[in-house]
Write an enzyme that holds these catalytic residues in place. Sequence first.
Site, PDB file in Angstrom:
ATOM      1  N   HIS A  68      -6.269  -7.190  -0.578  1.00 28.02           N
ATOM      2  CA  HIS A  68      -6.465  -5.766  -0.863  1.00 28.02           C
ATOM      3  C   HIS A  68      -5.665  -5.338  -2.085  1.00 28.02           C
ATOM      4  O   HIS A  68      -4.574  -5.853  -2.327  1.00 28.02           O
ATOM      5  CB  HIS A  68      -6.021  -4.923   0.342  1.00 28.02           C
ATOM      6  CG  HIS A  68      -6.675  -5.309   1.631  1.00 28.02           C
ATOM      7  ND1 HIS A  68      -6.090  -6.189   2.521  1.00 28.02           N
ATOM      8  CD2 HIS A  68      -7.866  -4.950   2.158  1.00 28.02           C
ATOM      9  CE1 HIS A  68      -6.908  -6.349   3.572  1.00 28.02           C
ATOM     10  NE2 HIS A  68      -7.990  -5.618   3.372  1.00 28.02           N
ATOM     11  N   ASP A  74      -2.474 -10.329  -2.569  1.00 34.65           N
ATOM     12  CA  ASP A  74      -3.073  -9.916  -1.298  1.00 34.65           C
ATOM     13  C   ASP A  74      -4.562  -9.641  -1.557  1.00 34.65           C
ATOM     14  O   ASP A  74      -4.953  -9.272  -2.673  1.00 34.65           O
ATOM     15  CB  ASP A  74      -2.370  -8.644  -0.792  1.00 34.65           C
ATOM     16  CG  ASP A  74      -2.792  -8.230   0.604  1.00 34.65           C
ATOM     17  OD1 ASP A  74      -2.056  -8.547   1.559  1.00 34.65           O
ATOM     18  OD2 ASP A  74      -3.864  -7.588   0.742  1.00 34.65           O
ATOM     19  N   HIS A  99       0.822  -1.224   0.000  1.00 31.46           N
ATOM     20  CA  HIS A  99       0.000   0.000   0.000  1.00 31.46           C
ATOM     21  C   HIS A  99       0.854   1.272   0.000  1.00 31.46           C
ATOM     22  O   HIS A  99       0.331   2.350  -0.263  1.00 31.46           O
ATOM     23  CB  HIS A  99      -0.930   0.029   1.217  1.00 31.46           C
ATOM     24  CG  HIS A  99      -1.980  -1.034   1.205  1.00 31.46           C
ATOM     25  ND1 HIS A  99      -2.930  -1.131   0.209  1.00 31.46           N
ATOM     26  CD2 HIS A  99      -2.230  -2.072   2.055  1.00 31.46           C
ATOM     27  CE1 HIS A  99      -3.731  -2.158   0.462  1.00 31.46           C
ATOM     28  NE2 HIS A  99      -3.322  -2.758   1.563  1.00 31.46           N
ATOM     29  N   ASP A 113      -4.521 -12.922   3.198  1.00 30.58           N
ATOM     30  CA  ASP A 113      -5.803 -12.459   3.738  1.00 30.58           C
ATOM     31  C   ASP A 113      -6.989 -12.821   2.841  1.00 30.58           C
ATOM     32  O   ASP A 113      -8.119 -12.399   3.113  1.00 30.58           O
ATOM     33  CB  ASP A 113      -5.776 -10.952   4.083  1.00 30.58           C
ATOM     34  CG  ASP A 113      -4.971 -10.112   3.123  1.00 30.58           C
ATOM     35  OD1 ASP A 113      -4.580 -10.618   2.053  1.00 30.58           O
ATOM     36  OD2 ASP A 113      -4.733  -8.922   3.444  1.00 30.58           O
TER      37      ASP A 113
HETATM   38  C1  SP5 Z   1      -1.177  -5.193   3.891  1.00 25.87           C
HETATM   39  C2  SP5 Z   1      -2.655  -5.204   4.126  1.00 25.87           C
HETATM   40  O1  SP5 Z   1      -3.279  -6.254   4.012  1.00 25.87           O
HETATM   41  N1  SP5 Z   1      -3.219  -4.062   4.530  1.00 25.87           N
HETATM   42  C3  SP5 Z   1      -4.625  -4.009   4.754  1.00 25.87           C
HETATM   43  C4  SP5 Z   1      -5.059  -2.757   5.419  1.00 25.87           C
HETATM   44  C5  SP5 Z   1      -6.528  -2.779   5.699  1.00 25.87           C
HETATM   45  N2  SP5 Z   1      -6.900  -1.821   6.672  1.00 25.87           N
HETATM   46  C6  SP5 Z   1      -8.302  -1.479   6.711  1.00 25.87           C
HETATM   47  C7  SP5 Z   1      -9.110  -2.620   7.226  1.00 25.87           C
HETATM   48  C8  SP5 Z   1     -10.596  -2.382   7.108  1.00 25.87           C
HETATM   49  C9  SP5 Z   1     -11.234  -3.632   7.666  1.00 25.87           C
HETATM   50  N3  SP5 Z   1     -12.648  -3.687   7.497  1.00 25.87           N
HETATM   51  C10 SP5 Z   1     -13.116  -4.951   8.024  1.00 25.87           C
HETATM   52  C11 SP5 Z   1     -14.604  -5.075   7.984  1.00 25.87           C
HETATM   53  C12 SP5 Z   1     -15.018  -6.358   8.680  1.00 25.87           C
HETATM   54  N4  SP5 Z   1     -14.833  -6.282  10.117  1.00 25.87           N
HETATM   55 ZN    ZN Z   2      -4.272  -7.167   2.554  1.00 21.89          ZN
END
Ligand code: SP5
Ligand code: ZN
Length: 345
Positions: A198, A196, A160, A285
């Site tokens: 994301h 990943d 990111h 993830d």
């Molecule tokens: C490296 C990496 O995987 N970074 C991910 C960062 C995500 N941060 C924001 C997470 C938002 C999570 N929302 C969860 C909803 C269900 N509880």
């Molecule tokens: Zn991630």
Amino acid sequence: MRIVYSPEHTKHDPKKEISDGQLTDAVEVPSRAKTVLARIEETGLGPVEPPKTFPQDALLRVHSVDYLNFLKEFWTEWRAEGRDGEAFPFVWPGRGLRRDKVPAHIDGRLGHYAFDAGSPMTEGTWDAALASAHVALTAADIVCGGDTSAFGLCRPPGHHAGRDTFGGYCFLNNAAIAAEHMLDKGCHAVTILDIDYHHGNGTQAIFEERSDVFFVSLHADPVMEYPFFLGYADETGRGAGEGFTANYPLPFGTDWPKYREALSHALDRIDKAGSDVLIVSLGLDTFEHDPISRFKLTSGDFLSLGAELDRVGMPTVFIFEGGYAVEELGVNCVNVLTGFEREAA
Ligand code: SP5
Ligand code: ZN
């Protein structure tokens, strides 16, 4: 497969993050990398070695000098302002505000360089991030030296992080730094495959105008998932980089059959692109029980995923990214790597 690991990552040990509009328990924690290391040792995946150190030039190929200085000096400035504990930004140069001004005050600087409030900075964050980048560089060197694969057990993660932005638990873009290093060492073209959950917004932004780095990402559709503001299918690269970015946004609930379909398409494109090396941004993830994600891959699917990755038969550097189901993270991560090795054997 040789594995690179540094215990320096434990210096970045945040307790809280801002996520889903609230202050919640941090999920990007030291136990993540420790559990992967334990599983590597348990399975005998390969020898574990410490990172070498590299001159700052290696980081400057990706990040701006002012950004690196900000990360380095952050804690001293934070303390000088009388602050302690974990640092979060709370104001950003959104639409109508100036991005060309870097304020002197630490809260302004935090907002200038951060793109989210979910990535706490602590006293040891810089040391950990620097070691993480060195882990990635060392893994890249192993493959430049002729090994067919290597695993950089990086923490904190990197995909990111942009040229001068941090967020998503990422401070230095390990995969991008490894890619530039491999180009410097004589590779003509590099493909980065980001698996990943994301979207790897930082990596894409760093290389979007480049034709020597092909960026391919499979991830949850940003219309519904973090990082929300990049990773759509119509982003295909810009200028000289047109056609060298490929995004596969996938819906919540994506399971292995659906994931494999997209991966297969991505791998065909990678095969045709003909780069001389593959860097895999390896996030776990996408796992069915990941606490912050909504894909449905099982532990067994990660073995199949590893085997699929070897289909293109390229020298491959694996760089550890996300994955937050700590209990199963070691098994899932090592499954990808053993699935890959088994296929290669
Ligand atoms: C490296 C990496 O995987 N970074 C991910 C960062 C995500 N941060 C924001 C997470 C938002 C999570 N929302 C969860 C909803 C269900 N509880
Ligand atoms: Zn991630």
